[in-house]
Design a protein around this motif. Structure first.
Motif, PDB file in Angstrom:
ATOM      1  N   ALA A  76       0.781  -1.141  -0.023  1.00  0.00           N
ATOM      2  CA  ALA A  76       0.089   0.000   0.024  1.00  0.00           C
ATOM      3  C   ALA A  76       1.026   1.250  -0.173  1.00  0.00           C
ATOM      4  O   ALA A  76       0.209   2.514  -0.313  1.00  0.00           O
ATOM      5  CB  ALA A  76      -0.885  -0.020   1.245  1.00  0.00           C
ATOM      6  N   THR A  77       2.153   1.243   0.341  1.00  0.00           N
ATOM      7  CA  THR A  77       3.023   2.371   0.404  1.00  0.00           C
ATOM      8  C   THR A  77       3.189   2.859  -1.097  1.00  0.00           C
ATOM      9  O   THR A  77       3.676   3.917  -1.522  1.00  0.00           O
ATOM     10  CB  THR A  77       4.387   2.043   0.725  1.00  0.00           C
ATOM     11  N   GLY A  78       2.952   1.946  -2.102  1.00  0.00           N
ATOM     12  CA  GLY A  78       3.141   2.337  -3.637  1.00  0.00           C
ATOM     13  C   GLY A  78       4.393   2.410  -4.103  1.00  0.00           C
ATOM     14  O   GLY A  78       4.667   3.146  -5.252  1.00  0.00           O
ATOM     15  N   SER A  79       5.416   1.627  -3.579  1.00  0.00           N
ATOM     16  CA  SER A  79       6.813   1.830  -4.144  1.00  0.00           C
ATOM     17  C   SER A  79       6.870   0.921  -5.436  1.00  0.00           C
ATOM     18  O   SER A  79       5.841   0.219  -5.746  1.00  0.00           O
ATOM     19  CB  SER A  79       7.658   1.052  -3.081  1.00  0.00           C
TER      20      SER A  79
ATOM     21  N   ALA B 226      -2.797  14.242   2.432  1.00  0.00           N
ATOM     22  CA  ALA B 226      -1.843  14.247   1.436  1.00  0.00           C
ATOM     23  C   ALA B 226      -1.140  13.130   1.108  1.00  0.00           C
ATOM     24  O   ALA B 226      -1.180  12.639  -0.119  1.00  0.00           O
ATOM     25  CB  ALA B 226      -0.763  15.384   1.595  1.00  0.00           C
ATOM     26  N   GLU B 227      -0.948  12.114   1.876  1.00  0.00           N
ATOM     27  CA  GLU B 227      -0.613  10.846   1.762  1.00  0.00           C
ATOM     28  C   GLU B 227      -1.612  10.044   1.369  1.00  0.00           C
ATOM     29  O   GLU B 227      -1.259   9.140   0.523  1.00  0.00           O
ATOM     30  CB  GLU B 227       0.193  10.269   3.307  1.00  0.00           C
ATOM     31  N   ARG B 228      -2.660  10.065   1.964  1.00  0.00           N
ATOM     32  CA  ARG B 228      -4.010   9.213   1.586  1.00  0.00           C
ATOM     33  C   ARG B 228      -4.238   9.504  -0.061  1.00  0.00           C
ATOM     34  O   ARG B 228      -4.197   8.454  -0.932  1.00  0.00           O
ATOM     35  CB  ARG B 228      -5.008   9.336   2.388  1.00  0.00           C
ATOM     36  N   ASN B 229      -4.193  10.917  -0.652  1.00  0.00           N
ATOM     37  CA  ASN B 229      -4.465  11.112  -1.976  1.00  0.00           C
ATOM     38  C   ASN B 229      -3.275  10.619  -2.628  1.00  0.00           C
ATOM     39  O   ASN B 229      -3.502  10.048  -3.990  1.00  0.00           O
ATOM     40  CB  ASN B 229      -4.415  12.583  -2.026  1.00  0.00           C
ATOM     41  N   ARG B 230      -2.005  10.744  -2.446  1.00  0.00           N
ATOM     42  CA  ARG B 230      -0.839  10.198  -2.952  1.00  0.00           C
ATOM     43  C   ARG B 230      -0.913   8.808  -3.312  1.00  0.00           C
ATOM     44  O   ARG B 230      -0.695   8.253  -4.483  1.00  0.00           O
ATOM     45  CB  ARG B 230       0.366  10.637  -2.186  1.00  0.00           C
ATOM     46  N   ARG B 231      -1.253   7.936  -2.213  1.00  0.00           N
ATOM     47  CA  ARG B 231      -1.268   6.493  -2.614  1.00  0.00           C
ATOM     48  C   ARG B 231      -2.499   6.171  -3.427  1.00  0.00           C
ATOM     49  O   ARG B 231      -2.400   5.275  -4.287  1.00  0.00           O
ATOM     50  CB  ARG B 231      -1.589   5.876  -1.033  1.00  0.00           C
ATOM     51  N   GLN B 232      -3.860   6.635  -3.262  1.00  0.00           N
ATOM     52  CA  GLN B 232      -4.840   6.319  -3.824  1.00  0.00           C
ATOM     53  C   GLN B 232      -4.780   6.819  -5.457  1.00  0.00           C
ATOM     54  O   GLN B 232      -5.235   6.069  -6.232  1.00  0.00           O
ATOM     55  CB  GLN B 232      -6.201   6.995  -3.510  1.00  0.00           C
ATOM     56  N   HIS B 233      -3.996   7.855  -5.532  1.00  0.00           N
ATOM     57  CA  HIS B 233      -3.564   8.212  -7.315  1.00  0.00           C
ATOM     58  C   HIS B 233      -2.945   7.165  -7.778  1.00  0.00           C
ATOM     59  O   HIS B 233      -2.908   6.909  -9.028  1.00  0.00           O
ATOM     60  CB  HIS B 233      -3.078   9.642  -7.036  1.00  0.00           C
ATOM     61  N   ILE B 234      -1.886   6.500  -7.046  1.00  0.00           N
ATOM     62  CA  ILE B 234      -0.878   5.623  -7.492  1.00  0.00           C
ATOM     63  C   ILE B 234      -1.562   4.329  -7.795  1.00  0.00           C
ATOM     64  O   ILE B 234      -1.452   3.814  -8.901  1.00  0.00           O
ATOM     65  CB  ILE B 234       0.214   5.215  -6.447  1.00  0.00           C
ATOM     66  N   PHE B 235      -2.590   4.140  -7.063  1.00  0.00           N
ATOM     67  CA  PHE B 235      -3.312   2.655  -7.449  1.00  0.00           C
ATOM     68  C   PHE B 235      -4.745   2.864  -8.154  1.00  0.00           C
ATOM     69  O   PHE B 235      -5.246   1.913  -8.525  1.00  0.00           O
ATOM     70  CB  PHE B 235      -3.895   2.219  -6.067  1.00  0.00           C
ATOM     71  N   ARG B 236      -5.017   4.120  -8.559  1.00  0.00           N
ATOM     72  CA  ARG B 236      -6.157   4.155  -9.461  1.00  0.00           C
ATOM     73  C   ARG B 236      -6.081   3.351 -10.703  1.00  0.00           C
ATOM     74  O   ARG B 236      -7.064   2.604 -11.060  1.00  0.00           O
ATOM     75  CB  ARG B 236      -6.408   5.755  -9.872  1.00  0.00           C
TER      76      ARG B 236
ATOM     77  N   LEU C 143     -14.857   2.364  -4.083  1.00  0.00           N
ATOM     78  CA  LEU C 143     -14.351   3.363  -2.872  1.00  0.00           C
ATOM     79  C   LEU C 143     -12.967   3.995  -3.148  1.00  0.00           C
ATOM     80  O   LEU C 143     -12.735   5.022  -2.559  1.00  0.00           O
ATOM     81  CB  LEU C 143     -14.274   2.182  -1.693  1.00  0.00           C
ATOM     82  N   ILE C 144     -12.112   3.286  -3.954  1.00  0.00           N
ATOM     83  CA  ILE C 144     -11.112   4.080  -4.443  1.00  0.00           C
ATOM     84  C   ILE C 144     -11.005   4.871  -5.515  1.00  0.00           C
ATOM     85  O   ILE C 144     -10.529   6.206  -5.427  1.00  0.00           O
ATOM     86  CB  ILE C 144     -10.096   3.025  -4.928  1.00  0.00           C
ATOM     87  N   LEU C 145     -11.956   4.625  -6.507  1.00  0.00           N
ATOM     88  CA  LEU C 145     -11.816   5.608  -7.680  1.00  0.00           C
ATOM     89  C   LEU C 145     -13.141   6.542  -7.602  1.00  0.00           C
ATOM     90  O   LEU C 145     -13.111   7.568  -8.369  1.00  0.00           O
ATOM     91  CB  LEU C 145     -12.194   4.580  -9.120  1.00  0.00           C
TER      92      LEU C 145
END
Length: 598
Positions: free
Chosen positions: A240-243, A296-306, A353-355
């Motif tokens: 979930a960190t999006g690395s 900010a971190e929640r938005n960053r991660r969700q943007h990565i997994f969209r 819930l993500i998109l």
């Protein structure tokens, strides 16, 4: 004889980004996920790679692989039958530095498994007429070749002599080792013979068809799919960190999700749900401190997994499609199919819930247009359209009531649907699920009449479709009651035909209570004088069967024949919020109640 042994130390450190999953996952996938996991080497290695791999195979000392079958191009699995051993590798997430190191090492282990196929093919080329198997625990000769199994370090002895005197097995012989405890089982013997015959055929095909030795059987595919699913479930918080390393596993799981077999694809469903919870719940970001940092971190991660969840929506939609032989399904098969649909609905909710519901709706609507275009824009092939409508129904709670781009077009398409039972049933469910959107729509008054006609068609199609239509009727009258006040006479006509079975309506006695409740909600919104007149009509239609029953011998009547009418009275008195009108009707029909209750 022991299985061949290969040590992961025999291989150079792997770079996960330089391999592709297509070598070990030979199934067509959606274009959205073709950039997935790269774990396998090229099917035609260079001379340098061949020499390097052969030397690596000769230097192997310690086994990490328990089952290799050369005839199938290298059957590879890392002791998958021991969940405890695998679970012992799962690390706690308390130390971020150790987590990344251990996670990357685990990815390297996956590369070791995949590279075994290359080493095996190289060893078979070098061994000539010898048995086609790898040797990992024997010591090597002076020229770098491996000694035959059973030969001692001194090179002599009776055991070595017997080994040499044994007749050499036929060329291309494939040794198949039975599982422990199954060596003499008749099913195992038959399976061994079958696999040996297939191995002989595969050996011939390998000389004709390039890369055919990469084909995996169903058990291999399930093992690989389960391996990736276990990695995702165990490392979900790290993923979930999006690395970059974690996205390799995400793309691999998308490829597993795209597999045509639902039993294999569904292995990943729990991962997508766990990832959604990790990305959306606040506890995952509690260590960041301030609310601004958390957001900010929640938005960053969700943007990565969209992109991953957008691909997921496209991949799972077809799995809810009715099979061509749906009419011949047994009760158990039909039950399993419904469970599959609800499992896919849960995955779509995770994606919404993500998109966001509106974005997910747009993706599904594009799929609906594609399905309609493929059948000539008239829904003659109803199964693909029904599957997409079911998916749109599944995310109804997450679509905004002010959505004005897609839903008006969906509602317009519903009016052109053919009279097919399953298709109309899903359309009725969808209409009822979006009742709040219908109430908030700017053109609600003009849309509602066409929606009511769809429900009337559903009531006359089949019992299941009639039940869905009656439920949708109640939802619409509940949320759109103010807009329906001017249509009470039409609604009352529909109600009378439904409870009396007119016009071929197939509404059951139990489902008719939804119609009674629906009209009671509309009557509540009428002015008092109009409400009295409307309630009098409704009560008269309910009281007439009771009066006829009271004139006959009540003891000969079945209790259900009476209670269904009493239940309709109870629903009217409960949902009509005009106390004076309700009291007047109770007094008027009290004599009938006394006769029945006495």
């Amino acid at each position: 004889m022991d299985p061949p042994l290969v040590n992961d130390s025999s291989f150079s450190p792997a770079n996960p980004s330089s391999y592709t999953l297509s070598e070990i996952w030979p199934f067509p996938v959606n274009d959205a996920v073709r950039s997935g996991l790269r774990l396998a080497v090229n099917s035609t290695p260079s001379d340098k790679d061949v020499s390097t791999a052969a030397a690596a195979a000769a230097a192997a000392e310690e086994s990490t692989v328990t089952d290799l079958t050369a005839g199938w191009g290298g059957r590879k699995a890392r002791a998958l039958n021991s969940e405890e051993d695998e679970s012992s590798k799962m690390v706690s997430l308390s130390s971020s530095g150790n987590e990344v190191v251990r996670f990357v090492r685990f990815c390297d282990d996956l590369n070791v498994i995949v590279r075994i196929d290359l080493v095996e093919s190289v060893t078979k080329k070098d061994s000539g007429d010898k048995k086609r198997k790898l040797c990992g625990s024997e010591s090597g000769n002076g020229d770098g070749s491996m000694k035959p199994e059973g030969e001692t370090s001194s090179g002599g002895g009776s055991k070595a002599t017997e080994q040499k005197n044994k007749p050499e097995p036929p060329k291309d012989y494939i040794h198949v080792r039975a599982r422990r405890g199954q060596a003499t089982d008749r099913h195992s013997l038959a399976e061994r013979a079958r696999r040996e015959k297939i191995s002989e055929k595969m050996t011939a095909l390998q000389d004709i068809i390039p890369g055919c030795n990469k084909v995996l059987d169903e058990e291999d595919v399930k093992a690989i799919g389960r391996l990736f699913a276990d990695v995702g479930d165990s490392y979900v918080e790290l993923i979930a960190t999006g690395s970059d390393e974690s996205m390799v596993i995400v793309h691999a799981l998308l490829e597993v999700t795209s597999h045509p077999e639902f039993d294999i694809a569904s292995m990943t469903f729990n991962f997508w749900h766990s990832l959604q919870l990790t990305l959306t719940k606040r506890d995952s970001y509690s260590s960041l401190g301030s609310e601004a940092s958390i957001e900010a971190e929640r938005n960053r991660r969700q943007h990565i997994f969209r992109p991953a969840y957008e691909s997921l929506v496209s991949l799972v939609g077809f799995r809810v499609q009715y099979p061509e032989d749906y009419q011949g399904l047994s009760y158990e098969d039909l039950k399993e199919f419904k469970q599959t649909r609800y499992a896919v609905a849960d995955v779509l909710i995770d994606a919404a819930l993500i998109l966001g519901g509106d974005t997910t709706l747009k993706i599904l609507y594009m799929k609906l247009l594609e399905a309609n275009a493929q059948t000539g824009n008239n829904f003659q092939e109803w199964r693909p359209a029904e599957a997409i409508l079911f998916c749109i129904w599944a995310i109804s709670n997450y679509v905004s009531v002010v959505e004005a781009e897609v839903m008006p077009q969906v509602m317009a398409l519903l009016q052109n649907l053919p009279q097919q039972a399953q298709l109309l049933q899903t359309a009725c469910l969808l209409v009822g699920a979006y009742s709040k959107w219908l109430n908030a729509a700017p053109a609600s008054v003009s849309i509602l009449p066409s929606i009511i006609r769809i429900l009337m068609s559903g009531m006359g199609t089949s019992e299941d479709c009639a039940a869905a239509a009656a439920l949708a009727f109640r939802h619409i009258c509940d949320d759109c009651r103010k807009n329906l006040c001017g249509y009470f006479e039409d609604l009352y006509t529909i109600y009378c035909m439904a409870i009396n079975g007119g016009s071929g309506y197939k509404v059951s006695a139990e489902d008719s209570l939804n119609l009674v409740e629906a009209l009671g909600m509309v009557v509540t919104e009428l002015p008092l004088d109009q409400a009295r007149s409307a309630l009098e009509k409704l009560c008269f239609s309910v009281a007439s069967p009771l009066e006829e029953a009271a004139k006959e011998d009540l003891e000969k009547k079945h209790a259900r024949e009476l209670t269904v009418h009493i239940d309709r009275f109870a629903f009217l008195f409960r949902y009509v919020n005009h106390p004076e009108a309700v009291a007047a009707e109770i007094n008027k029909h009290w004599a009938i109640f006394r006769v029945i209750f006495d």
